[in-house]
Design an enzyme around this catalytic site. Sequence first.
Site, PDB file in Angstrom:
ATOM      1  N   TYR A  96       1.076   5.862  -3.977  1.00  0.00           N
ATOM      2  CA  TYR A  96       0.635   5.172  -2.898  1.00  0.00           C
ATOM      3  C   TYR A  96       0.874   5.871  -1.642  1.00  0.00           C
ATOM      4  CZ  TYR A  96       0.704   0.999   0.616  1.00  0.00           C
ATOM      5  OH  TYR A  96       0.583   0.308   1.577  1.00  0.00           O
ATOM      6  N   LYS A 114      -2.529   6.831   0.865  1.00  0.00           N
ATOM      7  CA  LYS A 114      -2.388   6.406   2.237  1.00  0.00           C
ATOM      8  C   LYS A 114      -2.571   7.450   2.964  1.00  0.00           C
ATOM      9  CE  LYS A 114      -2.958   1.766   2.087  1.00  0.00           C
ATOM     10  NZ  LYS A 114      -4.126   1.247   2.752  1.00  0.00           N
TER      11      LYS A 114
END
Length: 306
Positions: A166, A170
Amino acid sequence: MTKLRFDGKVAIVTGAGRGVGRVHALTLASRGAKVVVADRGVAVDGSGGSAGPADEVVAQIKAAGGQAIASYGSVASEADCAAVVKLAVDTFGRFDILINNAGISEPEFFEDQTPEQFRRMVEVHYLGTVYMTQAAWPHLVKSGRGRLVNTCSEGSAGVFPKNTPYGGAKGGVLGFTLTLATESLKNGVHVNGFSPRNTTRMSTAEVMATVSGRPAEVFEPYINKLTPELASPAAVWLAHDSCAYNGVILAAGGGQVLRMAIMENEGFVSDDMTLEAIADHAEQILDMSKAVHFGIGGQAKAGVSQ
């Protein structure tokens, strides 16, 4: 204080069926925008799918007298992203605002993550942002005052463990946003980022307990105060014509809005750089007390581009 409105504007919000994306869509519609509520209705890890979340938001907007239409495609599909944009233009005749918000999460320690999990996070968060932006870009340029808001995350700064896929994905969104901002103003488009600090399906007390290895009870006293309603206004403001900034990342939640930026210090300079010299001056090298903005972050206002 003049109320900021979006009359005549058309917006697409991805991941708008639940959480902070839902609040983005409701706020935009309540202030006059016509909204495409784009949400595949998947589980937190990206599995499954349902038209229910998007349809419910559209129904709520219409019940309040607003205009909205639902879309159920996947941001990980180039064809679906193009279809969302086509739906906006075919339905409302134009397109001015894109808020890339769709996201998934599957926290585990790095050694327990599979290549497929990394691939899935990149496809949804990073490539999903790229695909949607590419499909939207000609229309944002044509608008003359296009606004792009990409959902970034403090997770890319190493805030929490168990988030390498993640956080990595990001981080890609952050780099994409800031780099695109260096060339966007020549087209009249303002590009900024939004990092939400709010409780959603991806950040409940139970999820935070899993990520941190601490009891859920530790997070409950304050995490319930981090409502999407207190985070969303920062993203929606970045999408408004009156926001003159470009290349800014705002973090918001719990009644606070702040700026996130990449910084650099003066460091250590030597004509004879060696390992030993770096070791001897490590404290000076790491001292950020007089740091300044680096890159587009230091030249964020409209009309200023590197």
